[in-house]
Scaffold this motif. Structure first.
Motif, mmCIF file in Angstrom:
data_model
loop_
_atom_site.group_PDB
_atom_site.id
_atom_site.type_symbol
_atom_site.label_atom_id
_atom_site.label_comp_id
_atom_site.label_asym_id
_atom_site.label_seq_id
_atom_site.Cartn_x
_atom_site.Cartn_y
_atom_site.Cartn_z
ATOM 1 N N ARG A 1 0.832 -1.215 0.000
ATOM 2 C CA ARG A 1 0.000 0.000 0.000
ATOM 3 C C ARG A 1 0.869 1.269 0.000
ATOM 4 O O ARG A 1 0.414 2.313 -0.423
ATOM 5 N N ARG A 2 2.105 1.151 0.418
ATOM 6 C CA ARG A 2 3.019 2.302 0.356
ATOM 7 C C ARG A 2 3.636 2.454 -1.038
ATOM 8 O O ARG A 2 4.390 3.392 -1.291
ATOM 9 N N HIS A 3 3.328 1.506 -1.929
ATOM 10 C CA HIS A 3 3.852 1.566 -3.299
ATOM 11 C C HIS A 3 2.694 1.423 -4.284
ATOM 12 O O HIS A 3 2.551 0.383 -4.937
ATOM 13 N N PRO A 4 1.876 2.459 -4.371
ATOM 14 C CA PRO A 4 0.621 2.340 -5.127
ATOM 15 C C PRO A 4 0.801 2.085 -6.626
ATOM 16 O O PRO A 4 -0.127 1.642 -7.282
ATOM 17 N N GLU A 5 2.006 2.319 -7.147
ATOM 18 C CA GLU A 5 2.215 2.067 -8.587
ATOM 19 C C GLU A 5 2.431 0.570 -8.853
ATOM 20 O O GLU A 5 2.418 0.123 -9.993
ATOM 21 N N THR A 6 2.621 -0.208 -7.801
ATOM 22 C CA THR A 6 2.873 -1.647 -7.946
ATOM 23 C C THR A 6 1.636 -2.446 -7.553
ATOM 24 O O THR A 6 1.155 -2.322 -6.419
ATOM 25 N N LEU A 7 1.126 -3.230 -8.456
ATOM 26 C CA LEU A 7 -0.092 -4.007 -8.182
ATOM 27 C C LEU A 7 0.274 -5.310 -7.459
ATOM 28 O O LEU A 7 1.355 -5.872 -7.665
ATOM 29 N N PHE A 8 -0.660 -5.777 -6.633
ATOM 30 C CA PHE A 8 -0.380 -6.915 -5.753
ATOM 31 C C PHE A 8 -1.261 -8.106 -6.160
ATOM 32 O O PHE A 8 -2.492 -8.033 -6.084
ATOM 33 N N ILE A 9 -0.611 -9.187 -6.595
ATOM 34 C CA ILE A 9 -1.312 -10.394 -7.055
ATOM 35 C C ILE A 9 -1.113 -11.488 -5.998
ATOM 36 O O ILE A 9 0.030 -11.845 -5.694
ATOM 37 N N VAL A 10 -2.198 -11.993 -5.455
ATOM 38 C CA VAL A 10 -2.082 -12.940 -4.334
ATOM 39 C C VAL A 10 -2.825 -14.251 -4.628
ATOM 40 O O VAL A 10 -4.012 -14.240 -4.968
ATOM 41 N N MET B 1 -9.889 -8.850 0.842
ATOM 42 C CA MET B 1 -9.209 -8.300 -0.338
ATOM 43 C C MET B 1 -9.219 -6.768 -0.384
ATOM 44 O O MET B 1 -8.168 -6.149 -0.542
ATOM 45 N N ASP B 2 -10.401 -6.172 -0.261
ATOM 46 C CA ASP B 2 -10.493 -4.709 -0.414
ATOM 47 C C ASP B 2 -9.761 -3.992 0.713
ATOM 48 O O ASP B 2 -9.032 -3.028 0.479
ATOM 49 N N GLU B 3 -9.952 -4.483 1.917
ATOM 50 C CA GLU B 3 -9.316 -3.856 3.066
ATOM 51 C C GLU B 3 -7.790 -3.911 2.954
ATOM 52 O O GLU B 3 -7.098 -2.954 3.302
ATOM 53 N N LEU B 4 -7.278 -5.018 2.460
ATOM 54 C CA LEU B 4 -5.822 -5.160 2.351
ATOM 55 C C LEU B 4 -5.267 -4.463 1.110
ATOM 56 O O LEU B 4 -4.065 -4.270 0.993
ATOM 57 N N GLY B 5 -6.139 -4.130 0.184
ATOM 58 C CA GLY B 5 -5.676 -3.466 -1.035
ATOM 59 C C GLY B 5 -5.059 -4.425 -2.038
ATOM 60 O O GLY B 5 -4.170 -4.055 -2.804
ATOM 61 N N ILE B 6 -5.541 -5.659 -2.036
ATOM 62 C CA ILE B 6 -5.037 -6.657 -2.988
ATOM 63 C C ILE B 6 -5.651 -6.378 -4.365
ATOM 64 O O ILE B 6 -6.837 -6.076 -4.477
ATOM 65 N N ASP B 7 -4.837 -6.489 -5.414
ATOM 66 C CA ASP B 7 -5.333 -6.155 -6.761
ATOM 67 C C ASP B 7 -5.870 -7.349 -7.520
ATOM 68 O O ASP B 7 -6.825 -7.218 -8.277
ATOM 69 N N VAL B 8 -5.242 -8.504 -7.355
ATOM 70 C CA VAL B 8 -5.836 -9.732 -7.902
ATOM 71 C C VAL B 8 -5.751 -10.787 -6.803
ATOM 72 O O VAL B 8 -4.668 -11.083 -6.298
ATOM 73 N N LEU B 9 -6.905 -11.301 -6.428
ATOM 74 C CA LEU B 9 -6.957 -12.373 -5.435
ATOM 75 C C LEU B 9 -7.504 -13.603 -6.149
ATOM 76 O O LEU B 9 -8.557 -13.522 -6.806
ATOM 77 N N LEU B 10 -6.805 -14.712 -6.052
ATOM 78 C CA LEU B 10 -7.244 -15.893 -6.788
ATOM 79 C C LEU B 10 -7.179 -17.139 -5.916
ATOM 80 O O LEU B 10 -6.391 -17.227 -4.975
ATOM 81 N N THR B 11 -8.038 -18.076 -6.262
ATOM 82 C CA THR B 11 -7.973 -19.377 -5.607
ATOM 83 C C THR B 11 -8.390 -20.456 -6.609
ATOM 84 O O THR B 11 -8.918 -20.154 -7.677
#
Ligand SMILES: *Cc1c(COP(=O)(O)O)cnc(C)c1O
Length: 361
Positions: free
Chosen positions: A155-164, A177-187
């Motif tokens: 979240r301190r690096h908003p230009e970098t997307l987070f894929i989990v 997902m939304d609270e953590l600021g995850i950009d792609v959450l998959l299972t």
């Protein structure tokens, strides 16, 4: 037919009769009202489990389909991706990034160790990345990475997307997902969710979708924009595995009847039973305290037993299947899963059977 040996491997895991019955329902057309109602019915509950307001997409592929798609949709060809690596699946993601022609950089720690926030911060401070990939729960080593802390770094690096990837932890622990600021959450379907293999679920943030929209050559099958467009009409881009969605609907009924918090608590209890068994029997844990998975246990074979013989005897005598160690950990570890539908009763049955087998080794 021989009795079906019950799966206690950490994926694919045992699928219940009830889920299989739902999976076997007659197929319906995927562009009709009946399908749209089915899709809409699972959607609300999936969003709740994902902790997101975003649509949750259904992909007829295994998890790897979406893991690769996330790179193709979020990182331009030649763009930079940081792959957090601490086990077989996360190591492979680095390889997949390279095969896709992305400039992949490794944040690599030893198998069995977690990805720590300070390491991630260091890497991100050292250069601009289009995206970071993380496997929340490294199924190969039984390490659960500190997702909340790592998300805070991102979240301190908003230009970098987070894929989990949450293939083996989804619905077993809270992953908002939304609270953590995850950009792609998959299972995927066949691990934490205890569905048959062959389906994956994912959601993408608004900024992930905006990034995808700028990406040339997204292809068709895994184009996030196609998923979004079709989801607006309660449909999937191509013919989905309708059977999986029926099974998913049945599983969601069960999950919400039990209660999501109660499901999390059940996983914690069954996992604690396995941990007690490990300590009582003088084995070790491959993962350090504080970073151990709650859905599977990677047991360190500190007693140097014949793991292959244990696996074989357990299957022959008790019709239970466990895993004798992933790849280079074969024989040095073994893995016991408490994912999905397992209860204190069923996990205790497994542990009692293991005790019997150990006594004969
Ligand atoms: C099993 C697994 C995968 C790969 O799933 P497939 O269904 O084989 O594509 C990815 N990530 C994790 C954490 C896994 O455990």
């Amino acid at each position: 037919m021989l009795p079906h040996p019950k799966l206690f491997i950490p994926g694919p895991i045992e699928v219940s009769e009830k889920t299989l019955a739902a999976f076997s329902r007659p197929v319906i057309g995927h562009r009709g009202a009946e399908f749209k109602a089915l899709y809409a019915d699972v959607q609300g509950r999936l969003r709740e489990l994902f902790g997101t307001q975003r649509p949750v997409f259904v992909s007829t592929s295994s998890a790897w389909g979406v893991m690769e798609a996330a790179l193709r949709n979020l990182v331009p060809t030649g763009g930079r991706v940081l792959n957090c690596m601490n086990g077989a699946f996360s190591d492979k993601w680095f390889d997949v990034s390279q095969r896709c022609g992305r400039q992949a950089e490794a944040l690599k720690v030893e198998w069995g160790q977690p990805i720590l926030p300070n390491l991630l911060e260091e890497k991100l401070a050292g250069g601009k990345f289009d995206a970071v990939t993380l496997i929340h729960n490294e199924t190969s080593t039984g390490v659960m990475n500190p997702l909340a802390e790592l998300s805070a770094v991102l979240r301190r690096h908003p230009e970098t997307l987070f894929i989990v990837d949450t293939v083996s932890s989804f619905s077993a622990v809270p992953i908002p997902m939304d609270e953590l600021g995850i950009d792609v959450l998959l299972t995927g379907s066949q691990k934490a969710l205890a569905l048959p293999p062959g389906m994956a679920l994912f959601a993408a943030s608004e900024r992930a979708m905006a990034r995808a929209a700028e990406m040339p050559e997204r292809g068709y099958y895994f184009d996030f924009l196609e998923f979004q467009k079709n989801a607006e009409g309660d449909m999937t881009p191509s013919t989905p595995s309708v059977s999986h969605i029926y099974a998913l609907q049945s599983k969601l009924d069960e999950i919400f009847a039990e209660g999501v918090a109660a499901r999390h608590a059940r996983h914690a209890r069954t996992n604690a039973l396995v941990h007690d068994w490990v300590r009582k029997n003088g084995f070790g844990f491959f993962a350090p305290e504080g970073f151990r998975s709650v859905t599977l246990t990677c047991v360190a074979n500190t007693r140097e037993i014949d793991v292959a013989a244990l696996v074989k005897t357990l299957k022959a005598k008790h019709h239970f299947v466990i895993d004798g160690g992933y790849g280079k950990l074969k024989g040095k570890t073994f893995r016991l899963s408490n994912m999905g539908d397992e209860t204190e009763e069923t996990v205790s049955e497994l542990l009692a059977a293991l005790d019997e087998c150990l006594a004969t080794l």
